[in-house]
Motif scaffolding. Sequence first.
Motif, PDB file in Angstrom:
ATOM      1  N   MET A  55      20.507  40.027  46.336  1.00  6.61           N
ATOM      2  CA  MET A  55      20.566  41.418  46.757  1.00  6.61           C
ATOM      3  C   MET A  55      21.855  42.065  46.265  1.00  6.61           C
ATOM      4  N   SER A  56      21.818  43.376  46.097  1.00  4.77           N
ATOM      5  CA  SER A  56      22.971  44.124  45.617  1.00  4.77           C
ATOM      6  C   SER A  56      24.126  44.051  46.618  1.00  4.77           C
ATOM      7  N   PRO A  57      25.361  43.934  46.112  1.00  4.67           N
ATOM      8  CA  PRO A  57      26.524  43.968  47.016  1.00  4.67           C
ATOM      9  C   PRO A  57      26.615  45.262  47.816  1.00  4.67           C
ATOM     10  N   LEU A  58      25.938  46.321  47.367  1.00  4.47           N
ATOM     11  CA  LEU A  58      25.976  47.588  48.096  1.00  4.47           C
ATOM     12  C   LEU A  58      25.389  47.467  49.501  1.00  4.47           C
ATOM     13  N   TRP A  59      24.558  46.444  49.723  1.00  5.48           N
ATOM     14  CA  TRP A  59      24.024  46.226  51.067  1.00  5.48           C
ATOM     15  C   TRP A  59      25.137  45.929  52.079  1.00  5.48           C
TER      16      TRP A  59
END
Length: 383
Positions: A337-341
Amino acid sequence: MLVFLTTLATVVWGLLLAFHGRFWQAGPILRHARPKGAPPVTVVVPARDEAESIERALSTLLAQDYDGRYRIVMTDDGSTDGTGTLARNLPDPQGKLTIVKGAPRPDAEWSGKLWAVQQAVARVQADDPQDEGYILFTDADIEHDPQHVATLVAKAEADGLDMVSEMVELNCESPAERALVPAFVFFFALLYPFARVADPKSPTAAAAGGTILLRRSALARIGGIESLRGALIDDCTLAAHVKRSGGRLYLGHSCLARSIRPYPHPRDIWRMIARTAYVQLHYSPLMLAGTVLGMVLVWMLPMLVALFGKGTARKLAFVAWAASMGSYVPTLKRFRMSPLWAISLPAVALFYTAATVGSAMDYHRGRGVQWKNRAYRDATHAG
């Protein structure tokens, strides 16, 4: 006051990152391996109303590529959905699978799952009274790579371990799962840093119920499954008993076993958390209050002050918030998953806090722990 609180939050994060067992790292992962020897292994599977998953789970266990003596014992724990029939109808040309028809619990002290496990273990001991080899405890909703059992045994044999446990890969497909499931793994590692679990000098002990390989001699040393009879957090309780008896533990992540149980809605994940959250707090209102205050201080306050505060408090809050997000990134990477989560972590922490409070409310309303159409009001906790 805000400067004091944000300073405290920043200090807490500094201590966690520097001295809390490297909880924030992705954690160890076992790759395919084969043991030099092939000690006997028995897989124990408690199953209650698992018709949706039992065929897939048992089929992968029957397909294990293991050189030694190997069998599977499943307890059909009063299923009403045909779980036992589905299991009996599986192709088993080598006769590896034994199905035990579960008897009613002898008394309220036994949790349903542990009573099912006890009956399977009793069958194992009756058929093979020598405390040799290993028992693999796993759930009826886990599928296993063909090399999984061999890899677990190879780790135990190579490092002289009494217990090898892995957190299986969890479903992370629905919006609810993507938002909330990685945090379950993250918070577990925060509670039980894997490095401390493996350290014989540390009292920290934990295991993940989906995969627990245990030496039969270690199980006998702690007094068998009966020593855990009332535990609702049975995996960590088992690990604590083994470590206190002098056993060596390993806890890591698995890339060879996957959960096939979906959690499509937030309410499903809420129930998963609430089932044992208050048990973990020893049913203590004081510990609950401390947990809520700690969650607010460490996870939520830094974001709020960073967004809406001023001056020194805001700068300190940014540091604490950045530390919390950075610590979450390795877990997100594990789930691809994207680190933006990581930005959502304060909201996720609020959800977990609310579920913990809900767990306490259920207990004090007399509902206790609800699981598999059973309720437990006064069972034991994880230690």
